[in-house]
Design a protein around this motif. Structure first.
Motif, PDB file in Angstrom:
ATOM      1  N   LEU A  46      -6.029   7.053   9.890  1.00 30.18           N
ATOM      2  CA  LEU A  46      -5.630   8.014   8.860  1.00 30.18           C
ATOM      3  C   LEU A  46      -6.842   8.628   8.172  1.00 30.18           C
ATOM      4  O   LEU A  46      -6.882   9.821   7.894  1.00 30.18           O
ATOM      5  N   TRP A  47      -7.846   7.780   7.938  1.00 27.25           N
ATOM      6  CA  TRP A  47      -9.021   8.262   7.220  1.00 27.25           C
ATOM      7  C   TRP A  47      -9.989   9.011   8.108  1.00 27.25           C
ATOM      8  O   TRP A  47     -10.521  10.043   7.715  1.00 27.25           O
ATOM      9  N   THR A  69      -5.595  -0.950   9.280  1.00 27.67           N
ATOM     10  CA  THR A  69      -4.363  -0.243   9.614  1.00 27.67           C
ATOM     11  C   THR A  69      -4.414   1.230   9.215  1.00 27.67           C
ATOM     12  O   THR A  69      -3.610   2.022   9.675  1.00 27.67           O
ATOM     13  N   THR A  70      -5.338   1.589   8.330  1.00 26.48           N
ATOM     14  CA  THR A  70      -5.370   2.982   7.876  1.00 26.48           C
ATOM     15  C   THR A  70      -6.601   3.721   8.384  1.00 26.48           C
ATOM     16  O   THR A  70      -6.850   4.844   7.982  1.00 26.48           O
ATOM     17  N   PHE A 126      -9.057   1.980   2.495  1.00 23.82           N
ATOM     18  CA  PHE A 126      -9.672   2.045   3.818  1.00 23.82           C
ATOM     19  C   PHE A 126      -9.654   0.664   4.442  1.00 23.82           C
ATOM     20  O   PHE A 126     -10.372  -0.223   4.012  1.00 23.82           O
ATOM     21  N   LYS A 127      -8.785   0.454   5.420  1.00 28.23           N
ATOM     22  CA  LYS A 127      -8.779  -0.819   6.134  1.00 28.23           C
ATOM     23  C   LYS A 127      -8.267  -0.618   7.549  1.00 28.23           C
ATOM     24  O   LYS A 127      -7.947   0.507   7.928  1.00 28.23           O
ATOM     25  N   ASP A 150       0.820  -1.211   0.000  1.00 25.75           N
ATOM     26  CA  ASP A 150       0.000   0.000   0.000  1.00 25.75           C
ATOM     27  C   ASP A 150       0.854   1.260   0.000  1.00 25.75           C
ATOM     28  O   ASP A 150       0.388   2.349  -0.295  1.00 25.75           O
ATOM     29  N   ARG A 183      -3.156   7.380  -2.256  1.00 20.72           N
ATOM     30  CA  ARG A 183      -4.533   7.333  -1.779  1.00 20.72           C
ATOM     31  C   ARG A 183      -4.732   5.940  -1.189  1.00 20.72           C
ATOM     32  O   ARG A 183      -5.200   5.020  -1.855  1.00 20.72           O
ATOM     33  N   PRO A 184      -4.343   5.796   0.094  1.00 21.43           N
ATOM     34  CA  PRO A 184      -4.355   4.448   0.675  1.00 21.43           C
ATOM     35  C   PRO A 184      -5.769   3.902   0.821  1.00 21.43           C
ATOM     36  O   PRO A 184      -6.711   4.674   0.978  1.00 21.43           O
TER      37      PRO A 184
END
Lengths: 176, 160
Positions: free
Chosen positions: B105-106, B101-102, B98-99, B90, B95-96
């Motif tokens: 961030l979102w 680990t992120t 959405f899961k 990733d 633009r990572p």
């Protein structure tokens, strides 16, 4: 009232902790997604005999290392002596990928400094590089007997990394 | 004669040096758009704060070429992104996805925004309460008297 004076101190401490954590992280250390996965097939023209292919399939059943290097990469010069050492003294099977290099310069480099590789693939257009998720040189992969990538080391190989991480791992994989 | 030729030749030097900028021709504008979108969203692994479009690193050049090859041969956006993510993780995405680990961030920015707004309202509420809070019974009576007096002259004003 007393508590209010502690707020800036609290914020300061929080910032210090967060920045401290941030500073100790290495942004260059990108985790490889390929660890634990089947190694991509390596099929590159041989550096010494361009009409012959270096094919990683012939190494199935063996534990081997894949080393990415180029004569343009200063760290590769630095680690080369150590690669020679592990190849000759520790019996490590190592395949090289010569990345984005001049073939003549690469051949001269190996002739002058010794060749630790059982085969060297020539990759001027980053074909294998992109398949293996390489983003810098030198990088070293450890591949087990089943052709699975077990470890990736970013940066030059040297004594302490070898003793601490790679040698024990290779020994363990040999026994598998 | 030769000298003047050399002089004129130097005029073309700037043109030659800019010739190294990549000029790519596409048969279809949609493919060009896709290519531009991809190289703007994929991250260079060498210059980590650059995308592929901005980076001059050799690996970025090769990754651009690979992207171009794939786009020209009809790959979709997802094809190229999956190809890169399978190899580089990733990390290669600006633009990572959405899961787990992120997730921070979102939603982190929205949490901060929500927290800030809540805090602001709490402060405003406590401040206004303080102002309206007439604890003293004597004061209250005085206010009441004043207001009734005022009310008699002007019926439009309501009592509290």
């Amino acid at each position: 009232m007393k508590v209010r004076f502690l707020i800036p101190l609290g914020i300061f401490l929080l910032m210090t902790v967060l920045l401290g954590i941030g500073l100790t992280l290495n942004p260059r250390d990108v985790p490889s997604v390929l660890i634990g996965q089947k190694a991509p097939k390596l099929l590159l023209p041989d550096l010494f005999e361009p009409n012959k292919m270096v094919n990683s399939e012939s190494l199935l059943g063996k534990v081997w290392l894949l080393n990415i290097w180029g004569t343009w990469c200063p760290e590769c010069w630095r680690e080369h002596e150590f690669l020679n050492y592990i190849a000759s003294e520790e019996g490590v099977q190592m395949v090289g990928v010569n990345w984005r290099d001049d073939a003549e310069a690469a051949k001269k480099f190996l002739k002058d400094k010794g060749n630790p590789f059982i085969a060297v693939g020539f990759d001027p257009e980053s074909v294998a590089i992109m398949d293996w998720g390489v983003y810098g040189a030198p990088e070293t992969f450890v591949i087990d007997k089943k052709g699975v990538i077990r470890k990736k080391h970013t940066g030059p190989l040297y004594d302490s990394v070898w003793e601490k991480d790679l040698r024990p791992l290779i020994k363990q994989l040999e026994a598998e | 004669m030769f000298k003047s030729f050399l002089l004129i030749a130097t005029l073309f030097l700037p043109a030659m040096s800019s010739a190294s900028i990549e000029i790519i021709e596409f048969e279809e504008p949609a493919k060009e758009q896709l290519y531009m979108k991809l190289i703007n969203e994929l991250r260079c692994l060498v210059c980590q704060n650059n995308n592929l479009a901005d980076s001059n690193a050799e690996l970025a050049q090769d990754m651009r070429r690979k992207t171009l090859e794939m786009v020209k041969s009809g790959s979709t956006y997802d094809d190229v992104v999956n190809y890169m993510v399978r190899r580089y993780g990733d990390f290669v995405l600006f633009r990572p996805p959405f899961k787990n680990t992120t997730i921070l961030l979102w939603i982190g920015p929205y949490l901060l925004l929500g927290g800030g707004i809540t805090l602001m309202f709490l402060i405003i509420l406590t401040q206004t309460k303080k102002k309206n809070n007439i604890s003293d019974e004597v004061d209250y009576q005085r206010v009441r008297k004043l207001l009734t007096a005022h009310n008699e002259s002007d019926n439009n004003v309501n009592l509290i």
